[in-house]
Motif scaffolding. Structure first.
Motif, short mmCIF file in Angstrom:
data_model
loop_
_atom_site.label_atom_id
_atom_site.label_comp_id
_atom_site.label_asym_id
_atom_site.label_seq_id
_atom_site.Cartn_x
_atom_site.Cartn_y
_atom_site.Cartn_z
N UNK A 14 0.83 -1.20 0.00
CA UNK A 14 0.00 0.00 0.00
C UNK A 14 0.87 1.25 0.00
N UNK A 15 1.98 1.22 0.73
CA UNK A 15 2.89 2.37 0.75
C UNK A 15 3.56 2.55 -0.60
N UNK A 16 4.06 1.47 -1.17
CA UNK A 16 4.77 1.54 -2.45
C UNK A 16 3.85 1.99 -3.58
N UNK A 17 2.59 1.52 -3.57
CA UNK A 17 1.67 1.85 -4.67
C UNK A 17 0.77 3.03 -4.34
N UNK A 18 1.06 3.73 -3.26
CA UNK A 18 0.24 4.88 -2.83
C UNK A 18 -1.23 4.50 -2.65
N UNK A 19 -1.46 3.30 -2.19
CA UNK A 19 -2.82 2.86 -1.90
C UNK A 19 -3.56 2.23 -3.06
N UNK A 20 -2.99 2.23 -4.25
CA UNK A 20 -3.68 1.66 -5.41
C UNK A 20 -3.84 0.14 -5.32
N UNK A 21 -3.00 -0.49 -4.52
CA UNK A 21 -3.12 -1.94 -4.36
C UNK A 21 -4.46 -2.30 -3.71
N UNK A 22 -5.09 -1.32 -3.05
CA UNK A 22 -6.38 -1.57 -2.42
C UNK A 22 -7.43 -1.98 -3.44
N UNK A 23 -7.40 -1.39 -4.62
CA UNK A 23 -8.39 -1.71 -5.65
C UNK A 23 -8.31 -3.19 -6.00
N UNK A 58 -16.12 2.74 -1.58
CA UNK A 58 -15.19 1.88 -0.83
C UNK A 58 -15.63 1.72 0.63
N UNK A 59 -16.21 2.79 1.18
CA UNK A 59 -16.68 2.70 2.56
C UNK A 59 -17.73 1.61 2.71
N UNK A 60 -18.69 1.62 1.80
CA UNK A 60 -19.72 0.59 1.83
C UNK A 60 -19.11 -0.79 1.58
N UNK A 61 -18.17 -0.86 0.66
CA UNK A 61 -17.55 -2.14 0.32
C UNK A 61 -16.81 -2.72 1.52
#
Length: 124
Positions: A14-23, A58-61
């Protein structure tokens, strides 16, 4: 079936991808929950809604994922721990990564429960 994931590995990613890994993580978990519960989750539509709502979906998800993990625990006779409200509140105050780590931990514990149950009762 649900997959165990490394919370530390996720945090670093998450740090390396600036949070994009969350998707990707949210999509993968949505697919696994859909297959486990055999429900009408639509992971592709969920990701489209994430982008259309600029991330608010994302909150709902996160909340729904926590609810579904609790449902799986209940359906299989495991101790139910519903963290959905805590996860939602953490995400709302900007600690989404912490919410995801809690969900990863919940999934890992659920996978361990399944493994322990299979070892105790291999025919059940």
């Amino acid at each position: 079936m649900l997959t165990k994931r490394s919370a530390v590995g996720y945090f670093l990613l998450a740090i390396v991808t600036c949070g994009l890994s969350f998707i990707y993580w949210a999509y993968s978990l949505d697919v696994e929950l859909k297959n486990t519960l055999d429900n009408d989750n639509n992971p592709t539509l969920d990701m489209i809604l994430v982008f259309v709502t600029c991330g608010l979906y994302l909150y709902y998800l996160l909340y729904r994922h926590a609810q579904q993990i609790s449902l799986i625990q209940e359906m299989n006779g495991f101790r139910v721990k519903d963290d959905s409200v805590v996860i939602l509140l953490l995400a709302i105050i900007g600690l989404g990564v912490v919410s995801q780590i809690i969900l990863i931990d919940s999934v890992n514990k659920l996978v361990d429960d399944f493994d322990n149950h299979a070892q105790i009762d291999p025919l059940g």
